[in-house]
Each structure stands twice: as C-alpha cells, then as structure tokens.
Design an enzyme around this catalytic site. Structure first.
Site, mmCIF file in Angstrom:
data_model
loop_
_atom_site.group_PDB
_atom_site.id
_atom_site.type_symbol
_atom_site.label_atom_id
_atom_site.label_comp_id
_atom_site.label_asym_id
_atom_site.label_seq_id
_atom_site.Cartn_x
_atom_site.Cartn_y
_atom_site.Cartn_z
ATOM 1 N N SER A 1 -9.466 -43.292 4.071
ATOM 2 C CA SER A 1 -9.061 -42.278 3.091
ATOM 3 C C SER A 1 -10.285 -41.410 2.842
ATOM 4 O O SER A 1 -11.407 -41.812 3.180
ATOM 5 C CB SER A 1 -8.652 -42.993 1.797
ATOM 6 O OG SER A 1 -8.626 -42.098 0.714
ATOM 7 N N TYR B 1 -9.823 -49.649 -4.653
ATOM 8 C CA TYR B 1 -9.369 -48.819 -3.525
ATOM 9 C C TYR B 1 -10.561 -48.151 -2.846
ATOM 10 O O TYR B 1 -10.693 -48.192 -1.612
ATOM 11 C CB TYR B 1 -8.382 -47.765 -4.053
ATOM 12 C CG TYR B 1 -7.649 -46.987 -2.990
ATOM 13 C CD1 TYR B 1 -6.512 -47.507 -2.372
ATOM 14 C CD2 TYR B 1 -8.071 -45.716 -2.604
ATOM 15 C CE1 TYR B 1 -5.819 -46.790 -1.411
ATOM 16 C CE2 TYR B 1 -7.384 -44.991 -1.642
ATOM 17 C CZ TYR B 1 -6.253 -45.529 -1.048
ATOM 18 O OH TYR B 1 -5.572 -44.811 -0.096
#
Ligand code: NAD
Length: 261
Positions: A143, A156
């Site tokens: 990401s 995350y």
C-alpha cells in the site's frame, strides 16, 4: 497468446475487491487461477463467474493465518493445475483507531492476516516453485502505507512496511531458482475495505464523509482520483509476467502520485 499463458496463479483474498480483479485479468491473460479466500462461497461464486467450465479457475477455502489450510489449499491447486508459478498475497483487512484506543487483539488480528498470511502462503508456494525449476513470481499487496503513515492505522502501516522486508528476503533467497518478489503499493481503491472506512474515519475525525475523501484519502494525489482495481491488476500482470531477475525486490507505487518515491 496471453502474457501469462498457462501459468498457475494463487491469488489470496480474490473473492472481492482488488484480488478479484487481478484473478479476472490473469485469466484473460491465459493463466489458470486459484481464487483463495476465507469466504469460500464467494470464492466459488467468483470462480464460476469467471470460468463456468471450471477448467481454468477454482475456488479454494483458505484462511491465510491457518498453516494447515494454506498448505492444503496450495497442494490442491498444484495438483489440479500442475504446479504453482505465481503467488499474489493479497488478503487483507483494515481496522482503524487511535493507538491509545487500539485493542491489542485487533492489532494481533491485523498483523496475523497481513504478515503471517504472507509468510505462510509464500512458504507453501516457494516449495513448488523451487522444485519445479521454472522460476516464479511472488507479489505482495502492499500500500502507499508501505511507505507513508496515516493516523488511526498503526497495525496496517506496520504490516504494510513489513511486507517490503519479506519481499526483499524472498528476492534474495529466490534468485537462484528464478523466483522474483515484488510489492504493489496502491493508493485508495474503492473496494468494500475502503467503503467501510469512510464513515469510520468521518466519525473518528469529526468531519463529513465527503471531507474524508477529499482531505484525507485523495488530498495528495495529482488529480483527486481514486486508484482503480484495474490499475492494480495491470501492474500485477506486468510483475507476474516479467521475464528476468532484473525486476525483483522492488515496490511499485500505483497511487495517482499520492506518494512519489
Ligand atoms: P476487500 O475487503 O474487497 O477484499 C479482501 C478479501 O480478503 C475478501 O474477499 C476477504 O474475504 C479476504 N480475506 C480477509 N481475511 C482473510 C483471511 N484471513 N484469509 C483469506 N482471505 C481473507 O479488500 P481490498 O481493498 O480488495 O484489499 C485487498 C488488499 O489490498 C489488502 O491487502 C489491502 O490491504 C490492500 N490494499 C487495499 C487498498 C484499497 O484502497 N482498497 C489500498 C492499498 C492496499
């Protein structure tokens, strides 16, 4: 001839969102694809939707944090399709909260799905890739949060940074077997994972959902646009089909310029 003609791919989390579109484009490029997901009904439905004959797509029940399920799933794919050439470790979840309120169980759950899942699927697939002697490609779904941080996303961001480390080790260990490893780092893509976050972040920051999109998610893009599943899938085809070890150990950001490296 497709760019991935007759390659065998395992895509985790492929019953929804980004993984589903990658599975679809891989099939269009000639690959045989295992749609591995926690949600077996959705995985089977996706396989049927993409390949009603069942010859080139299969649904596989796989909780990526469960070693026995991962190993059994990968074995079943290798037995049906004749080995494993490509792994896309994509399954993931999102949980948002400030660190001071973050439940330890949620921290562990998120790290397990992203990191244990990547490790277990990699280990199971590498065994086949090494033994087959025809190389391979491992792709991790990172990401922009593999490079950058955002508030509310401690586990995350930690997990997505961690995938870059794992990728580099796989690139080094896999090289002698012609196995490459790379990370795709998308910006925000409007999948169920992101749709869920919009109201959650609006609540956490005390702003409107519209403001979350404009001032949190897309603020730093060059054009105010979301990244699409197709943008990510095309990058996956490019990495999966690349012919040499020249492109390994890398992380490619696909984010409308949100993060420029
Ligand atoms: P999604 O929620 O649409 O799909 C995720 C899939 O993973 C679902 O089908 C779910 O059932 C599956 N899954 C969840 N836990 C699992 C487990 N333990 N084992 C197996 N499967 C499991 O989400 P998405 O947006 O398509 O996300 C896919 C990946 O892309 C994730 O790793 C996510 O972090 C990453 N990503 C998403 C975005 C985005 O903006 N959507 C941006 C960057 C990276």
């Amino acid at each position: 001839m497709g760019q991935l003609q007759d390659k065998v791919a395992v895509v985790t989390g492929a019953a929804s969102g980004i993984g589903k579109d990658i599975a679809n484009l891989f099939l269009a490029e000639g690959a045989k694809v295992a749609i591995a997901d926690l949600n077996i009904d959705a995985a089977n439905a996706t396989a049927l939707e993409f390949d009603p004959t069942g010859t080139r797509a299969m649904g596989v029940a796989m909780n990526v944090t469960d070693e026995a399920q991962v190993n059994a799933g990968v074995e079943a794919v290798a037995a049906k399709f004749g080995g494993i050439d490509i792994l896309v470790s994509n399954a993931g979840i999102q949980i948002v909260a400030p660190i001071v309120d973050f439940a330890f169980d949620d921290w562990k759950k998120l790290l397990a799905i992203h990191l244990d899942g990547a490790f277990l699927t990699t280990k199971a697939c590498l065994k086949h890739m090494y033994a087959q002697g025809r190389g391979g490609s491992v792709i991790y779904m990172g990401s922009v949060h593999s490079k950058e941080a955002s508030k509310l996303k401690a586990p995350y961001v930690t997990a997505k940074h961690g995938l870059i480390g794992l990728c580099k080790v796989v690139a080094k260990e896999g090289a002698e077997f012609g196995v490459r490893a790379n990370v795709i780092c998308p910006g925000f893509v409007r999948t169920p994972l992101v749709e869920k976050q919009i109201p959650e972040q609006a609540k956490a920051f005390g702003i409107s959902e519209e403001a979350v999109i404009k001032t949190v998610m897309l603020k730093d893009t060059v054009d105010g646009e979301f990244t699409t599943v197709d943008d990510v899938a095309r990058t996956a085809v490019f990495l999966a089909g690349f012919p040499t070890n020249a492109l390994t150990g890398q992380s490619i950001v696909v984010s409308h310029g949100w993060y420029m490296q």
